[in-house]
Design a protein around this motif. Structure first.
Motif, mmCIF file in Angstrom:
data_model
loop_
_atom_site.group_PDB
_atom_site.id
_atom_site.type_symbol
_atom_site.label_atom_id
_atom_site.label_comp_id
_atom_site.label_asym_id
_atom_site.label_seq_id
_atom_site.Cartn_x
_atom_site.Cartn_y
_atom_site.Cartn_z
ATOM 1 N N ALA A 205 0.805 -1.214 0.000
ATOM 2 C CA ALA A 205 0.000 0.000 0.000
ATOM 3 C C ALA A 205 0.843 1.272 0.000
ATOM 4 N N ASN A 206 1.948 1.272 0.731
ATOM 5 C CA ASN A 206 2.697 2.510 0.963
ATOM 6 C C ASN A 206 3.962 2.661 0.129
ATOM 7 N N VAL A 207 4.452 1.572 -0.453
ATOM 8 C CA VAL A 207 5.701 1.623 -1.233
ATOM 9 C C VAL A 207 5.446 1.186 -2.679
ATOM 10 N N TRP A 208 4.883 0.009 -2.830
ATOM 11 C CA TRP A 208 4.668 -0.559 -4.170
ATOM 12 C C TRP A 208 3.635 0.223 -4.967
ATOM 13 N N LEU A 209 2.507 0.510 -4.345
ATOM 14 C CA LEU A 209 1.411 1.183 -5.054
ATOM 15 C C LEU A 209 1.775 2.603 -5.500
ATOM 16 N N PRO A 210 2.414 3.440 -4.651
ATOM 17 C CA PRO A 210 2.829 4.760 -5.133
ATOM 18 C C PRO A 210 3.803 4.692 -6.314
ATOM 19 N N ALA A 211 4.668 3.679 -6.317
ATOM 20 C CA ALA A 211 5.592 3.520 -7.452
ATOM 21 C C ALA A 211 4.812 3.193 -8.730
ATOM 22 N N ARG A 212 3.794 2.363 -8.606
ATOM 23 C CA ARG A 212 2.956 2.035 -9.770
ATOM 24 C C ARG A 212 2.293 3.299 -10.325
ATOM 25 N N HIS A 213 1.753 4.146 -9.433
ATOM 26 C CA HIS A 213 1.120 5.383 -9.878
ATOM 27 C C HIS A 213 2.126 6.280 -10.589
ATOM 28 N N LEU A 214 3.339 6.339 -10.046
ATOM 29 C CA LEU A 214 4.380 7.185 -10.631
ATOM 30 C C LEU A 214 4.748 6.707 -12.034
ATOM 31 N N VAL A 215 4.885 5.392 -12.197
ATOM 32 C CA VAL A 215 5.238 4.841 -13.506
ATOM 33 C C VAL A 215 4.090 5.050 -14.495
ATOM 34 N N ALA A 235 9.318 10.868 -12.359
ATOM 35 C CA ALA A 235 9.379 12.059 -11.516
ATOM 36 C C ALA A 235 10.193 11.808 -10.251
ATOM 37 N N ASN A 236 10.350 10.532 -9.904
ATOM 38 C CA ASN A 236 11.133 10.154 -8.734
ATOM 39 C C ASN A 236 11.785 8.806 -8.998
ATOM 40 N N ARG A 237 12.968 8.616 -8.435
ATOM 41 C CA ARG A 237 13.627 7.312 -8.540
ATOM 42 C C ARG A 237 12.788 6.281 -7.766
ATOM 43 N N CYS A 238 12.450 5.167 -8.403
ATOM 44 C CA CYS A 238 11.626 4.143 -7.748
ATOM 45 C C CYS A 238 11.796 2.822 -8.501
ATOM 46 N N ILE A 254 2.730 -3.006 -25.353
ATOM 47 C CA ILE A 254 3.896 -3.834 -25.058
ATOM 48 C C ILE A 254 5.026 -3.558 -26.063
ATOM 49 N N GLY A 255 6.205 -3.274 -25.538
ATOM 50 C CA GLY A 255 7.393 -3.083 -26.374
ATOM 51 C C GLY A 255 7.582 -1.681 -26.914
ATOM 52 N N LYS A 256 6.650 -0.776 -26.650
ATOM 53 C CA LYS A 256 6.724 0.563 -27.237
ATOM 54 C C LYS A 256 7.782 1.447 -26.568
ATOM 55 N N ILE A 257 8.000 1.265 -25.273
ATOM 56 C CA ILE A 257 8.902 2.152 -24.530
ATOM 57 C C ILE A 257 10.303 1.548 -24.487
ATOM 58 N N LYS A 258 11.303 2.339 -24.823
ATOM 59 C CA LYS A 258 12.677 1.838 -24.961
ATOM 60 C C LYS A 258 13.629 2.308 -23.860
ATOM 61 N N PHE A 259 13.428 3.530 -23.348
ATOM 62 C CA PHE A 259 14.326 4.075 -22.338
ATOM 63 C C PHE A 259 13.540 4.733 -21.210
ATOM 64 N N ALA A 260 14.137 4.718 -20.019
ATOM 65 C CA ALA A 260 13.627 5.488 -18.875
ATOM 66 C C ALA A 260 14.726 6.426 -18.414
ATOM 67 N N ILE A 261 14.369 7.667 -18.134
ATOM 68 C CA ILE A 261 15.336 8.606 -17.558
ATOM 69 C C ILE A 261 14.829 9.024 -16.173
ATOM 70 N N PHE A 262 15.771 9.243 -15.256
ATOM 71 C CA PHE A 262 15.400 9.591 -13.883
ATOM 72 C C PHE A 262 16.625 10.151 -13.158
ATOM 73 N N GLN A 263 16.358 10.850 -12.072
ATOM 74 C CA GLN A 263 17.431 11.405 -11.244
ATOM 75 C C GLN A 263 17.756 10.419 -10.132
ATOM 76 N N ASP A 264 19.040 10.156 -9.920
ATOM 77 C CA ASP A 264 19.409 9.193 -8.877
ATOM 78 C C ASP A 264 19.551 9.887 -7.520
ATOM 79 N N CYS A 265 19.929 9.113 -6.498
ATOM 80 C CA CYS A 265 19.975 9.639 -5.131
ATOM 81 C C CYS A 265 21.069 10.683 -4.934
#
Length: 364
Positions: A205-215, A235-238, A254-265
């Motif tokens: 509920a508190n870790v996995w689900l917010p990451a799903r919403h972010l993705v 928008a956030n590293r997750c 499926i297969g459409k997205i090739k790269f993810a960009i994000f800011q690390d810690c």
């Protein structure tokens, strides 16, 4: 969320005595999470006269009858899975339920609501949490208690630290000469497996689900990042890879997205290829692999590069614009390489056809 059941006082929960296992320990723990049952007395016995008087029975009695609150799974004609009790989960039709699975199927939604009393989940999110908590802990106990093999072929090693093994080790040792209170040991087993269960609920509920919403949000905004929609920006590293696979399937991309960009810690930026099995769908440019800092910036023509892994699956830059440019140029590079390969194949096929016709003419 209420189960709809009411119980007459005094309330007792009956289960078998002797060696205990994780499934009935969790079943008893879950029942006591229901407000009306929090003070229910747990009676461990195999005496049918005592069991008949119990309000609820779990893992004993050879009867499954939810109207009478009898939740055993040991009789020969018992075939229930989560799907047969909760049809909204049609994929859960292989693993037969144990007493833990039965209590979860009937009371799990109310129990999760109690644990997450301060959370406001949508109906869809709650359904996801319920399913994944089952997969995280309850399904494992169901499979183990029913003797279902985890793998079809033989295993290379065994796991001895799962919750079922840890509960088993709380039982008195066969050769111990020390007197023990087995009821107290059973309470320890309940506490152990109950803590695992609650941690699974809170994590989902508190870790996995917010990451799903972010993705999901990053997928919805992908065309704002690049016109092809092949690059997402988190928008956030997750943890994003599992969610991306699931959401691509749900959204039929499926297969459409090739790269993810994000800011690390550290505040620097990363560009990472989307995994597809053991490999990535697209890697960073071949001629960048293994280079770092100024040498990489000079080779790529992109300022402030920090590295590209030798395998090309991830790279870095001090700034967002830098990793975005690395992703864009890598996409163009691989599309160009693919086009060249296709042209080469077409050219070879054309030459082969010409040679074949020439041979036919000569033979005539």
């Amino acid at each position: 969320m209420q189960s709809g059941f009411t119980f007459k006082e005094p309330i007792t929960i009956g289960t078998h005595d002797g060696v205990f296992h994780a499934d009935e320990a969790l079943a008893c723990y879950l029942l006591q999470k229901i407000p009306q049952l929090k003070n229910a007395k747990i009676i461990r016995t195999r005496d049918p006269n005592v069991l008949d008087k119990c309000t609820i029975l779990v893992d004993v009695g050879d009867i499954y009858d939810p109207k009478r609150h009898r939740y055993d799974h040991h009789h020969r004609d018992f075939t229930h899975t989560l799907c047969s009790i909760r049809p909204e989960y049609p994929n859960k039709k292989i693993i037969k339920l144990s007493s833990a699975g039965l209590i979860y199927a009937h009371f799990g939604k109310e129990i999760i609501s109690q644990i997450l009393s301060n959370s406001k989940l949508t109906k869809g999110d709650f359904k996801l949490v319920y399913l994944h908590v089952y997969e995280d802990i309850v399904e494992e106990l169901d499979g183990i208690d029913n003797g279902i093999k985890q793998c079809k072929a033989g295993t290379v090693f065994r796991i001895h630290t799962n919750v079922s093994n840890r509960v088993d080790k709380l039982n008195p040792y066969w050769n111990s000469s020390t007197a023990v209170n087995i009821q107290e040991l059973f309470y320890k087993a309940m506490e152990l497996v109950g803590k695992e269960f609650e941690e699974a609920v809170l994590y989902r509920a508190n870790v996995w689900l917010p990451a799903r919403h972010l993705v999901k949000e990053s997928i919805e905004k992908r065309f704002d990042v690049h016109k092809t929609g092949e690059i997402i920006e988190l928008a956030n590293r997750c943890p994003w890879k599992e969610h991306l696979r699931t959401l691509e399937k749900e959204l039929r991309i499926i297969g459409k997205i090739k790269f993810a960009i994000f800011q690390d810690c550290t505040g620097e930026w990363r560009v990472q290829g989307v995994p597809d099995g053991r490999n990535c769908r697209v890697l960073l440019r071949d001629d960048w692999k293994g280079f770092r800092h100024e040498e990489l910036s000079k080779k790529s023509g992109i300022l402030h590069c920090t590295f590209v892994h030798a395998d090309g699956f991830i790279g870095g830059n001090l700034y967002r614009d830098g990793v975005l440019e690395m992703a864009k140029r890598s996409l163009n590079y691989h599309k160009k390489m693919k086009q060249q390969q296709q042209n080469k194949f077409k050219s070879k096929k054309l030459n082969d056809n010409r040679e074949h016709l020439k041979k036919l003419n000569l033979s005539n």
